[in-house]
Scaffold this motif. Structure first.
Motif, PDB file in Angstrom:
ATOM      1  N   SER A   3     -12.230  12.499   9.024  1.00  0.00           N
ATOM      2  CA  SER A   3     -11.019  11.914   8.458  1.00  0.00           C
ATOM      3  C   SER A   3     -11.250  11.690   6.970  1.00  0.00           C
ATOM      4  CB  SER A   3     -10.674  10.580   9.142  1.00  0.00           C
ATOM      5  OG  SER A   3     -11.723   9.666   8.996  1.00  0.00           O
ATOM      6  N   HIS A   4     -10.164  11.363   6.273  1.00  0.00           N
ATOM      7  CA  HIS A   4     -10.254  11.200   4.826  1.00  0.00           C
ATOM      8  C   HIS A   4     -10.649   9.782   4.439  1.00  0.00           C
ATOM      9  CE1 HIS A   4      -8.425  15.073   3.764  1.00  0.00           C
ATOM     10  NE2 HIS A   4      -7.671  14.895   4.834  1.00  0.00           N
ATOM     11  N   TYR A   5     -11.406   9.705   3.366  1.00  0.00           N
ATOM     12  CA  TYR A   5     -11.644   8.410   2.768  1.00  0.00           C
ATOM     13  C   TYR A   5     -10.416   8.000   1.963  1.00  0.00           C
ATOM     14  CZ  TYR A   5     -16.662   8.180   3.707  1.00  0.00           C
ATOM     15  OH  TYR A   5     -17.882   8.092   4.309  1.00  0.00           O
ATOM     16  N   HIS A   6     -10.229   6.698   1.848  1.00  0.00           N
ATOM     17  CA  HIS A   6      -9.177   6.172   0.990  1.00  0.00           C
ATOM     18  C   HIS A   6      -9.816   5.542  -0.238  1.00  0.00           C
ATOM     19  CE1 HIS A   6      -6.202   5.580   4.597  1.00  0.00           C
ATOM     20  NE2 HIS A   6      -6.729   6.789   4.547  1.00  0.00           N
ATOM     21  N   VAL A   7      -9.123   5.656  -1.369  1.00  0.00           N
ATOM     22  CA  VAL A   7      -9.500   4.873  -2.542  1.00  0.00           C
ATOM     23  C   VAL A   7      -8.698   3.584  -2.443  1.00  0.00           C
ATOM     24  CG1 VAL A   7      -9.559   4.717  -5.050  1.00  0.00           C
ATOM     25  CG2 VAL A   7      -9.973   6.926  -3.934  1.00  0.00           C
ATOM     26  N   ASP A   8      -9.339   2.569  -1.898  1.00  0.00           N
ATOM     27  CA  ASP A   8      -8.674   1.286  -1.692  1.00  0.00           C
ATOM     28  C   ASP A   8      -8.598   0.508  -2.998  1.00  0.00           C
ATOM     29  OD1 ASP A   8      -7.783  -1.178  -0.457  1.00  0.00           O
ATOM     30  OD2 ASP A   8      -9.859  -1.874  -0.675  1.00  0.00           O
ATOM     31  N   HIS A   9      -7.427  -0.101  -3.217  1.00  0.00           N
ATOM     32  CA  HIS A   9      -7.313  -1.062  -4.320  1.00  0.00           C
ATOM     33  C   HIS A   9      -7.709  -2.425  -3.742  1.00  0.00           C
ATOM     34  CE1 HIS A   9      -5.061   2.177  -6.155  1.00  0.00           C
ATOM     35  NE2 HIS A   9      -5.033   1.503  -7.290  1.00  0.00           N
ATOM     36  N   PHE A  10      -8.847  -2.931  -4.152  1.00  0.00           N
ATOM     37  CA  PHE A  10      -9.350  -4.188  -3.586  1.00  0.00           C
ATOM     38  C   PHE A  10      -8.278  -5.267  -3.697  1.00  0.00           C
ATOM     39  CE2 PHE A  10     -11.854  -8.167  -3.891  1.00  0.00           C
ATOM     40  CZ  PHE A  10     -12.447  -8.107  -2.641  1.00  0.00           C
ATOM     41  N   ARG A  11      -7.770  -5.468  -4.885  1.00  0.00           N
ATOM     42  CA  ARG A  11      -6.588  -6.312  -5.058  1.00  0.00           C
ATOM     43  C   ARG A  11      -5.375  -5.399  -4.941  1.00  0.00           C
ATOM     44  NH1 ARG A  11     -10.440  -9.099  -8.064  1.00  0.00           N
ATOM     45  NH2 ARG A  11     -10.288 -11.370  -7.941  1.00  0.00           N
ATOM     46  N   PRO A  12      -4.541  -5.616  -3.917  1.00  0.00           N
ATOM     47  CA  PRO A  12      -3.425  -4.695  -3.671  1.00  0.00           C
ATOM     48  C   PRO A  12      -2.460  -4.613  -4.849  1.00  0.00           C
ATOM     49  CG  PRO A  12      -3.220  -6.694  -2.352  1.00  0.00           C
ATOM     50  CD  PRO A  12      -4.584  -6.725  -2.951  1.00  0.00           C
ATOM     51  N   LYS A  13      -1.962  -3.425  -5.089  1.00  0.00           N
ATOM     52  CA  LYS A  13      -1.225  -3.176  -6.332  1.00  0.00           C
ATOM     53  C   LYS A  13       0.263  -3.485  -6.269  1.00  0.00           C
ATOM     54  CE  LYS A  13      -1.274   1.658  -4.888  1.00  0.00           C
ATOM     55  NZ  LYS A  13      -1.837   1.269  -3.558  1.00  0.00           N
ATOM     56  N   LYS A  14       0.884  -3.326  -5.105  1.00  0.00           N
ATOM     57  CA  LYS A  14       2.349  -3.496  -5.040  1.00  0.00           C
ATOM     58  C   LYS A  14       2.764  -4.858  -4.491  1.00  0.00           C
ATOM     59  CE  LYS A  14       3.072   0.506  -2.942  1.00  0.00           C
ATOM     60  NZ  LYS A  14       3.751   1.703  -2.379  1.00  0.00           N
ATOM     61  N   GLN A  15       2.075  -5.346  -3.494  1.00  0.00           N
ATOM     62  CA  GLN A  15       2.340  -6.673  -2.958  1.00  0.00           C
ATOM     63  C   GLN A  15       1.074  -7.194  -2.286  1.00  0.00           C
ATOM     64  OE1 GLN A  15       5.475  -6.231  -0.045  1.00  0.00           O
ATOM     65  NE2 GLN A  15       4.069  -5.564   1.548  1.00  0.00           N
ATOM     66  N   ALA A  16       0.967  -8.503  -2.194  1.00  0.00           N
ATOM     67  CA  ALA A  16      -0.200  -9.125  -1.568  1.00  0.00           C
ATOM     68  C   ALA A  16       0.271 -10.040  -0.451  1.00  0.00           C
ATOM     69  CB  ALA A  16      -1.007  -9.904  -2.602  1.00  0.00           C
ATOM     70  N   VAL A  17      -0.400  -9.941   0.681  1.00  0.00           N
ATOM     71  CA  VAL A  17      -0.033 -10.719   1.858  1.00  0.00           C
ATOM     72  C   VAL A  17      -1.089 -11.786   2.124  1.00  0.00           C
ATOM     73  CG1 VAL A  17       0.396 -10.635   4.346  1.00  0.00           C
ATOM     74  CG2 VAL A  17       1.180  -8.759   2.877  1.00  0.00           C
ATOM     75  N   ASP A  18      -0.625 -13.003   2.362  1.00  0.00           N
ATOM     76  CA  ASP A  18      -1.509 -14.135   2.689  1.00  0.00           C
ATOM     77  C   ASP A  18      -0.992 -14.775   3.973  1.00  0.00           C
ATOM     78  OD1 ASP A  18      -2.852 -16.533   2.934  1.00  0.00           O
ATOM     79  OD2 ASP A  18      -2.799 -16.990   0.788  1.00  0.00           O
ATOM     80  N   ASP A  19      -1.782 -14.714   5.036  1.00  0.00           N
ATOM     81  CA  ASP A  19      -1.335 -15.281   6.311  1.00  0.00           C
ATOM     82  C   ASP A  19      -2.367 -16.244   6.905  1.00  0.00           C
ATOM     83  OD1 ASP A  19      -3.286 -13.508   7.025  1.00  0.00           O
ATOM     84  OD2 ASP A  19      -2.082 -12.368   8.456  1.00  0.00           O
TER      85      ASP A  19
END
Length: 295
Positions: free
Chosen positions: A73-89
């Motif tokens: 499978s493919h690796y993802h280049v993850d944005h550690f701090r999400p770029k479009k929205q951040a979820v806190d639950d």
């Protein structure tokens, strides 16, 4: 999880200059929807994906979070701090805020992630204190939950047992380290069934080596000889190889050696593994690119 020294990432000036241009475009966007359109552009995604080979090289082709290799499978280049929205639950209530758009083209915000972990993580990024909400805020002041593989001490907050299960190193459920580790295991799905099974297999291999070293050590001490010493040294070398950063699931190896409580095993854990010796022949497999692999 393994520590990744992101300062070793070499980025060309041309890439950095392009990042500045793209960041200016984001800064000029009238609202979050306009920013999302810029971020979602294929050209934007291609820009950060250009660094994927160099990012993979830092971990010898392993996921920075799971320390597993993605061979189908493919690796993802993850944005550690999400770029479009951040979820806190963490409070039990799902709170969505704007993402860290100004970190979209910051190479220090990139992490190599397997698809299972990155899909599970998605936009989750809970912050306990000093949450940054704009480019003028200092992200370094944030007290956040997710363990970061680019911080030397964060991977140490996780441990593995003989069943392949990952848990917090600190058993105190009220301790901040425990809370962060538990959050990380949950949000990255680090106890994914197949991953646990692979860790269990690795643990079994190391445990067998531990017993073999014990046996050879007894034989050598009862009746010392050059040949017995040579066999003992060779067996220790087998363990040392499994500790090398290019080896898959080396953190499981460390957990197993630590759990053995053997003096020789604990001494091995303090050694600086010679990367040039143990990893010099490792070649990172080429990866065919896919269209959208980012969160």
């Amino acid at each position: 999880m393994i520590f990744i020294d992101i300062d070793k990432l070499s980025v060309e000036k041309k890439w950095l200059d392009k990042s500045k241009e793209l960041l200016q475009d984001l800064s000029k966007a009238v609202d979050s929807e306009a920013r999302k359109k810029i971020i979602d552009k294929v050209s934007s995604q291609k820009h950060w994906k250009q660094l994927k080979p160099a990012l993979k090289a830092l971990s010898y082709g392993k996921c920075w979070y799971s320390e597993a290799r993605e061979i189908y499978s493919h690796y993802h280049v993850d944005h550690f701090r999400p770029k479009k929205q951040a979820v806190d639950d963490v409070s039990g209530k799902k709170i969505i805020r704007d993402g860290y758009w100004w970190k979209t083209f910051d190479h220090c915000n990139y992490r190599i992630a397997g698809s299972v972990g990155n899909t599970a993580k998605s936009d989750h990024f809970a912050v306990k204190r000093n949450c940054a909400t704009c480019p003028d805020d200092d992200c370094d002041d944030e007290i956040f939950y997710l363990l970061d593989p680019t911080r030397p001490n964060d991977p140490k907050k996780l441990t593995v047992n003989e069943n392949g299960s990952m848990s917090p190193s600190n058993p105190n459920v009220d301790h901040w380290d425990n809370l962060r580790a538990s959050y990380t295991i949950d949000k990255l799905d680090l106890n994914y069934e197949d991953l646990m099974e692979e860790r269990k297999v690795k643990w079994s291999i190391v445990n067998r080596l531990v017993n073999e070293v014990d046996q050879l050590d007894r034989e050598y001490n009862e009746n010392p000889s050059a040949s017995r010493e040579e066999r003992l040294v060779a067996k220790l070398e087998e363990v040392r190889i499994l500790l090398a950063p290019c080896e898959e699931l080396s953190s499981t190896v460390k957990s197993c050696l630590k759990a053995s409580r053997r003096d020789w095993a604990l001494e091995l854990l303090t050694e600086n593994i010679d990367v040039d010796k143990y990893c010099k022949d490792y070649v990172i497999p080429e990866e065919k690119e896919e269209e959208d692999d980012n969160k």
